[in-house]
Write a protein that holds these residues in place. Sequence first.
Motif, short mmCIF file in Angstrom:
data_model
loop_
_atom_site.label_atom_id
_atom_site.label_comp_id
_atom_site.label_asym_id
_atom_site.label_seq_id
_atom_site.Cartn_x
_atom_site.Cartn_y
_atom_site.Cartn_z
N PRO A 1 0.78 -1.24 0.00
CA PRO A 1 0.00 0.00 0.00
C PRO A 1 0.81 1.30 0.00
O PRO A 1 0.50 2.21 -0.77
CB PRO A 1 -0.87 -0.11 1.26
N PRO A 2 1.88 1.43 0.81
CA PRO A 2 2.55 2.74 0.84
C PRO A 2 3.12 3.19 -0.51
O PRO A 2 3.16 4.37 -0.80
CB PRO A 2 3.68 2.54 1.86
N SER A 3 3.57 2.23 -1.34
CA SER A 3 4.16 2.59 -2.63
C SER A 3 3.27 2.23 -3.81
O SER A 3 3.65 2.48 -4.95
CB SER A 3 5.53 1.94 -2.77
N ASP A 4 2.11 1.62 -3.56
CA ASP A 4 1.16 1.22 -4.59
C ASP A 4 1.79 0.27 -5.62
O ASP A 4 1.56 0.37 -6.81
CB ASP A 4 0.55 2.44 -5.29
N PHE A 5 2.59 -0.67 -5.12
CA PHE A 5 3.19 -1.69 -5.99
C PHE A 5 2.50 -3.03 -5.77
O PHE A 5 2.17 -3.40 -4.64
CB PHE A 5 4.68 -1.88 -5.70
N CYS A 6 2.30 -3.77 -6.85
CA CYS A 6 1.98 -5.18 -6.80
C CYS A 6 3.29 -5.90 -7.07
O CYS A 6 3.83 -5.83 -8.19
CB CYS A 6 0.93 -5.55 -7.84
N VAL A 7 3.83 -6.52 -6.04
CA VAL A 7 5.16 -7.13 -6.12
C VAL A 7 5.03 -8.60 -6.44
O VAL A 7 4.30 -9.33 -5.76
CB VAL A 7 5.92 -6.92 -4.79
N HIS A 8 5.77 -9.04 -7.46
CA HIS A 8 5.76 -10.42 -7.92
C HIS A 8 7.15 -11.01 -7.64
O HIS A 8 8.10 -10.71 -8.38
CB HIS A 8 5.43 -10.48 -9.41
N PRO A 9 7.27 -11.84 -6.59
CA PRO A 9 8.57 -12.43 -6.26
C PRO A 9 8.85 -13.72 -7.03
O PRO A 9 7.96 -14.55 -7.21
CB PRO A 9 8.45 -12.71 -4.76
N PHE A 10 10.09 -13.86 -7.47
CA PHE A 10 10.55 -15.06 -8.16
C PHE A 10 11.77 -15.60 -7.44
O PHE A 10 12.72 -14.85 -7.17
CB PHE A 10 10.91 -14.75 -9.63
N VAL A 11 11.75 -16.89 -7.14
CA VAL A 11 12.89 -17.53 -6.49
C VAL A 11 13.85 -17.99 -7.57
O VAL A 11 13.45 -18.58 -8.58
CB VAL A 11 12.43 -18.74 -5.64
N GLY A 12 15.12 -17.68 -7.36
CA GLY A 12 16.16 -18.10 -8.29
C GLY A 12 17.35 -18.63 -7.52
O GLY A 12 17.54 -18.31 -6.34
N ALA A 13 18.15 -19.46 -8.17
CA ALA A 13 19.34 -20.03 -7.54
C ALA A 13 20.55 -19.77 -8.42
O ALA A 13 20.48 -19.89 -9.64
CB ALA A 13 19.15 -21.53 -7.34
N ALA A 14 21.64 -19.40 -7.77
CA ALA A 14 22.92 -19.24 -8.45
C ALA A 14 23.76 -20.48 -8.14
O ALA A 14 23.74 -20.98 -7.02
CB ALA A 14 23.63 -17.98 -7.97
N HIS A 15 24.46 -20.98 -9.14
CA HIS A 15 25.27 -22.19 -8.95
C HIS A 15 26.55 -21.90 -8.18
O HIS A 15 27.10 -22.77 -7.54
CB HIS A 15 25.61 -22.83 -10.29
N SER A 16 27.02 -20.65 -8.25
CA SER A 16 28.21 -20.27 -7.50
C SER A 16 27.89 -18.97 -6.75
O SER A 16 26.82 -18.39 -6.94
CB SER A 16 29.39 -20.07 -8.45
N ASP A 17 28.80 -18.54 -5.92
CA ASP A 17 28.60 -17.33 -5.13
C ASP A 17 29.16 -16.14 -5.90
O ASP A 17 30.36 -15.91 -5.90
CB ASP A 17 29.29 -17.48 -3.77
N PRO A 18 28.29 -15.39 -6.59
CA PRO A 18 28.78 -14.27 -7.41
C PRO A 18 29.28 -13.11 -6.57
O PRO A 18 28.93 -12.97 -5.40
CB PRO A 18 27.54 -13.87 -8.22
N ASP A 19 30.10 -12.28 -7.17
CA ASP A 19 30.60 -11.06 -6.53
C ASP A 19 29.51 -10.00 -6.65
O ASP A 19 29.38 -9.35 -7.69
CB ASP A 19 31.89 -10.60 -7.22
#
Length: 187
Positions: A97-115
Amino acid sequence: MAPRYPARRADLAIDGRACRDAGILVLLLPHQDLPAVVLTVRREHLPDHAGQVSFPGGQREGEEELRTTALRESEEEIDLDPSSVRLLGPLTPLYIPPSDFCVHPFVGAAHSDPDLHPADAEVGRVLRVPVSDLLDPDTRETESRHLHDTDVEVPYYAVAGHTVWGATAMMLAELLEVVSSAISPTD
């Protein structure tokens, strides 16, 4: 992990809303037995959610797919190479509500630990929070905040020296439910 303010619970659904769409990335990184989750600390000067802990992501541009938005914004905010991420699926969208956004979360995985590092004017810091820390019941706390002219009990995660509350905490709670189910399947 939603604030205990019953009148607001229905406000979290995106159905029928004429809001601004945003895609965010719930990024999992390799870390010991369980992955770590990437969170960002927003800079204090921002007009929306200043100083709060959030996931990388932002507003959709044109008609791009929301998963593309999440990856594009993550590249812009934390210098994440989109090709290094395997998208696993969506979480439940939320209305903010405060920013009037509809937020769509997506789960993702990285195979290594990026910088990863802050790569734009919105992000002050990048956090890597182990899922094991988030699963620890001692990280879940509640405090009273004055919101919308009333005192509200607000649950949050106390991690990495930060308070993670609101939409970010709600999305984390859903992710943790999925992770808990995967590591402790019921018979």
